[in-house]
Motif scaffolding. Structure first.
Motif, PDB file in Angstrom:
ATOM      1  N   ALA A  47       0.582  -1.656   0.219  1.00  0.00           N
ATOM      2  CA  ALA A  47      -0.012  -0.175  -0.215  1.00  0.00           C
ATOM      3  C   ALA A  47       1.118   0.901  -0.101  1.00  0.00           C
ATOM      4  N   SER A  48       2.315   1.413   0.237  1.00  0.00           N
ATOM      5  CA  SER A  48       3.109   2.376   0.498  1.00  0.00           C
ATOM      6  C   SER A  48       3.635   2.798  -0.757  1.00  0.00           C
ATOM      7  N   ARG A  49       3.242   1.754  -1.851  1.00  0.00           N
ATOM      8  CA  ARG A  49       3.858   2.274  -3.207  1.00  0.00           C
ATOM      9  C   ARG A  49       2.932   3.482  -3.644  1.00  0.00           C
ATOM     10  N   LEU A  50       4.312   4.637  -4.974  1.00  0.00           N
ATOM     11  CA  LEU A  50       3.684   5.934  -4.739  1.00  0.00           C
ATOM     12  C   LEU A  50       3.273   6.039  -6.426  1.00  0.00           C
ATOM     13  N   VAL A  51       2.312   6.495  -6.475  1.00  0.00           N
ATOM     14  CA  VAL A  51       1.344   6.800  -7.793  1.00  0.00           C
ATOM     15  C   VAL A  51       1.938   7.884  -7.918  1.00  0.00           C
ATOM     16  N   ARG A  52       2.276   8.125  -9.365  1.00  0.00           N
ATOM     17  CA  ARG A  52       2.592   9.330 -10.258  1.00  0.00           C
ATOM     18  C   ARG A  52       1.561   9.647 -11.107  1.00  0.00           C
ATOM     19  N   PRO A  53       1.636  10.809 -11.565  1.00  0.00           N
ATOM     20  CA  PRO A  53       0.936  11.380 -12.809  1.00  0.00           C
ATOM     21  C   PRO A  53       1.550  10.878 -13.727  1.00  0.00           C
ATOM     22  N   GLY A  54       0.384   9.983 -14.671  1.00  0.00           N
ATOM     23  CA  GLY A  54       0.587   8.868 -15.961  1.00  0.00           C
ATOM     24  C   GLY A  54       0.576   8.249 -15.643  1.00  0.00           C
ATOM     25  N   ASP A  55       1.163   6.954 -14.290  1.00  0.00           N
ATOM     26  CA  ASP A  55       0.930   6.658 -13.682  1.00  0.00           C
ATOM     27  C   ASP A  55       0.031   5.622 -14.183  1.00  0.00           C
ATOM     28  N   VAL A  56      -0.296   4.309 -14.904  1.00  0.00           N
ATOM     29  CA  VAL A  56      -1.771   3.811 -15.265  1.00  0.00           C
ATOM     30  C   VAL A  56      -2.388   2.713 -14.324  1.00  0.00           C
ATOM     31  N   LEU A  57      -3.324   2.703 -14.377  1.00  0.00           N
ATOM     32  CA  LEU A  57      -3.513   1.404 -12.747  1.00  0.00           C
ATOM     33  C   LEU A  57      -4.829   0.287 -13.856  1.00  0.00           C
TER      34      LEU A  57
END
Length: 125
Positions: A47-57
């Motif tokens: 859950a601590s994984r960082l997501v940034r603008p541009g990432d696809v989930l």
């Protein structure tokens, strides 16, 4: 909240909660820990994984597989229109009317209509 590269990042559990995909942050954390979510095609379980603008989930949610692109990091869990500004839906689910057709009263399954019930009672007499 900033990464070494300088791009702002946000914990995935917090982002999913801000974007209103899950009702609580603890549910979002548990969902991520199941390993059913992918970030840029890579399966994650922290859950601590960082997501940034541009990432696809990519993740299953209800009967649909959701594919969303992160547009911005959230600052709060606001109303739905505000939450929808955080992502771009790359594969929107089909309309509910197309996905789940309504049952007809004429269908042979399910509860009988009033006319059918009267016919059943007449047969039993």
């Amino acid at each position: 909240m900033n990464d070494v590269a300088g791009q702002p990042g946000q914990r995935i559990d917090r982002w999913l909660w801000y974007a209103r995909f899950l009702k609580s942050r603890s549910l979002a954390g548990s969902f991520v820990q199941t390993g059913r979510i992918r970030v840029n095609g890579e399966r994650i379980s922290r859950a601590s994984r960082l997501v940034r603008p541009g990432d696809v989930l990519t993740f299953p949610l209800g009967p649909h597989i959701r594919v969303v692109k992160v547009v911005a990091a959230g600052t709060r869990r606001g109303p739905a229109p505000e939450a929808q500004q955080l992502y771009e839906d790359l594969d929107p689910p089909a309309d509910r009317s197309e996905a789940e057709p309504h049952r007809n009263a004429d269908a042979d399954t399910g509860r009988p209509t009033k006319k059918e019930r009267r016919a059943i009672v007449a047969l039993k007499r």
